[in-house]
Design a protein around this motif. Structure first.
Motif, PDB file in Angstrom:
ATOM      1  N   ARG A 109       0.844  -1.191   0.000  1.00  0.00           N
ATOM      2  CA  ARG A 109       0.000   0.000   0.000  1.00  0.00           C
ATOM      3  C   ARG A 109       0.880   1.241   0.000  1.00  0.00           C
ATOM      4  N   MET A 110       0.684   2.085  -1.013  1.00  0.00           N
ATOM      5  CA  MET A 110       1.438   3.331  -1.119  1.00  0.00           C
ATOM      6  C   MET A 110       0.865   4.367  -0.155  1.00  0.00           C
ATOM      7  N   PRO A 111       1.685   5.334   0.285  1.00  0.00           N
ATOM      8  CA  PRO A 111       1.126   6.448   1.068  1.00  0.00           C
ATOM      9  C   PRO A 111       0.101   7.198   0.206  1.00  0.00           C
ATOM     10  N   PRO A 112      -0.891   7.877   0.828  1.00  0.00           N
ATOM     11  CA  PRO A 112      -2.001   8.478   0.070  1.00  0.00           C
ATOM     12  C   PRO A 112      -1.572   9.529  -0.953  1.00  0.00           C
ATOM     13  N   ASP A 113      -0.414  10.150  -0.796  1.00  0.00           N
ATOM     14  CA  ASP A 113      -0.035  11.200  -1.758  1.00  0.00           C
ATOM     15  C   ASP A 113       0.710  10.637  -2.975  1.00  0.00           C
ATOM     16  N   VAL A 114       0.962   9.327  -2.989  1.00  0.00           N
ATOM     17  CA  VAL A 114       1.699   8.749  -4.123  1.00  0.00           C
ATOM     18  C   VAL A 114       0.710   8.198  -5.156  1.00  0.00           C
ATOM     19  N   PHE A 115       0.938   8.548  -6.438  1.00  0.00           N
ATOM     20  CA  PHE A 115       0.075   8.027  -7.506  1.00  0.00           C
ATOM     21  C   PHE A 115       0.762   6.846  -8.176  1.00  0.00           C
ATOM     22  N   PHE A 116       0.047   5.725  -8.264  1.00  0.00           N
ATOM     23  CA  PHE A 116       0.583   4.555  -8.951  1.00  0.00           C
ATOM     24  C   PHE A 116      -0.525   3.923  -9.795  1.00  0.00           C
ATOM     25  N   SER A 117      -0.213   3.593 -11.039  1.00  0.00           N
ATOM     26  CA  SER A 117      -1.210   2.967 -11.913  1.00  0.00           C
ATOM     27  C   SER A 117      -0.708   1.620 -12.437  1.00  0.00           C
ATOM     28  N   HIS A 118      -1.487   0.567 -12.181  1.00  0.00           N
ATOM     29  CA  HIS A 118      -1.137  -0.743 -12.736  1.00  0.00           C
ATOM     30  C   HIS A 118      -1.236  -0.730 -14.258  1.00  0.00           C
ATOM     31  N   ARG A 119      -2.331  -0.171 -14.807  1.00  0.00           N
ATOM     32  CA  ARG A 119      -2.517  -0.158 -16.253  1.00  0.00           C
ATOM     33  C   ARG A 119      -1.300   0.455 -16.944  1.00  0.00           C
TER      34      ARG A 119
END
Ligand code: HEC
Ligand code: HEC
Ligand code: HEC
Ligand code: HEC
Ligand code: HEC
Length: 173
Positions: A109-119
């Motif tokens: 689980r990333m911290p809430p301010d980090v954006f990560f996209s699987h697609r």
């Protein structure tokens, strides 16, 4: 006065053994929280031996930012009736009978301010699951902790190798 060294030594050993045995009960002190899942799911059986693609259960991994953990219905498509005598398999139908979702716990689980996209990574970047999650397809039981330590340096190292963005704003909202 002559000290009873052998008794002192035994006492010290006993305390050391007690600390070693009880340490896992205090993950916050040792910094290693162990995650236990509601069902002892076997990735090797499903993804390895039976050869089901990861998307059978992680259904949004190619379409959304998140991969998704399987709902009870997904397991029921094959496990509505017993396939094995394993009591772990029976738990699926027990959750279904109670109309409950299986309460899987997240490992990553990333911290809430980090954006990560699987697609973005799986479809556009063509990055293998194993590059970020290790040998999930070989796990006999759910991992108690992440197989890969997903730190900021880890993301940036690959971005430099793959010539992807290292701009703070790409990853931080
Ligand atoms: C596409 C079909 C399919 C889906 C979906 C599926 N399974 Fe299975 N599962 C199987 C088959 C086939 C077996 C193997 C039966 C055997 O060993 O003969 C199996 C075996 C098992 C076993 C016994 C494993 C062992 O090591 O003996 C458990 C527990 C289990 N599945 C849990 C789950 C859970 C939980 C889900 C949902 C997250 C799930 N399965 C989804 C087909 C499926
Ligand atoms: C039949 C269903 C099924 C298949 C197929 C499957 N998984 Fe899973 N996956 C699960 C379940 C159930 C969990 C939660 C329990 C666990 O950790 O074993 C999970 C957990 C995970 C997690 C941990 C996610 C988190 O943060 O909690 C990763 C990573 C993962 N799977 C990757 C994969 C990869 C990669 C593949 C393909 C090689 C794959 N899975 C195939 C059912 C499946
Ligand atoms: C570039 C690295 C990367 C790749 C490639 C990748 N993942 Fe992930 N995965 C992550 C990160 C980072 C998280 C935590 C995301 C968050 O907290 O927002 C995660 C979380 C997950 C989770 C749990 C949370 C969720 O999103 O539902 C599952 C399941 C999962 N990944 C499965 C997969 C599968 C299956 C593949 C391959 C099809 C895959 N991942 C490919 C980095 C990756
Ligand atoms: C194994 C290699 C690898 C790892 C690890 C990795 N990435 Fe990436 N990332 C890529 C690639 C390749 C792309 C470019 C994909 C494309 O072609 O659009 C990308 C693109 C991105 C983008 C889009 C950048 C833009 O130009 O807008 C974001 C955001 C991102 N990654 C976040 C992360 C985060 C956050 C992590 C760590 C949790 C991470 N990545 C880990 C390979 C990786
Ligand atoms: C490729 C993605 C990526 C880029 C680029 C990136 N970061 Fe991060 N950053 C992360 C991830 C993932 C974490 C959370 C994991 C960790 O703490 O190691 C993080 C954590 C942090 C934290 C700790 C607070 C928090 O959010 O948890 C700070 C501060 C931070 N980054 C600042 C920066 C700055 C400043 C830059 C630009 C110089 C930058 N980051 C560029 C992915 C990135």
């Amino acid at each position: 006065m002559k000290l009873p060294w052998n008794i002192i030594l035994r006492f010290v050993i006993a305390v050391a053994v007690l600390v070693a045995i009880t340490a896992p009960l205090f993950p916050s002190l040792t910094g290693r929280a162990n995650i236990t899942q509601p069902i002892a799911f076997n990735h090797k059986k499903h993804a390895g031996e039976l050869g089901f693609p990861c998307t059978t259960c992680h259904q949004s991994v190619e379409a959304r930012t998140f991969a998704g953990l399987p709902q009870t219905e997904t397991c029921l498509t094959c496990h509505a009736a017993a396939l094995t005598k394993n009591p772990e398999e029976e738990k699926i139908r027990q959750f279904a009978a109670k109309k409950e979702i299986i309460p899987w716990k997240r490992i990553y689980r990333m911290p809430p301010d980090v954006f990560f996209s699987h697609r973005r990574h799986v479809v556009l970047g063509k990055v293998e699951c194993a590059a970020c999650h290790g040998k999930m397809a070989e796990q006999l039981v759910p991992p108690a902790r992440p197989l890969v330590n997903q730190t900021m340096n880890w993301c940036i190292t690959c971005h430099q190798e793959r010539r992807a963005s290292v701009d703070c704003n790409a990853c931080h909202k």
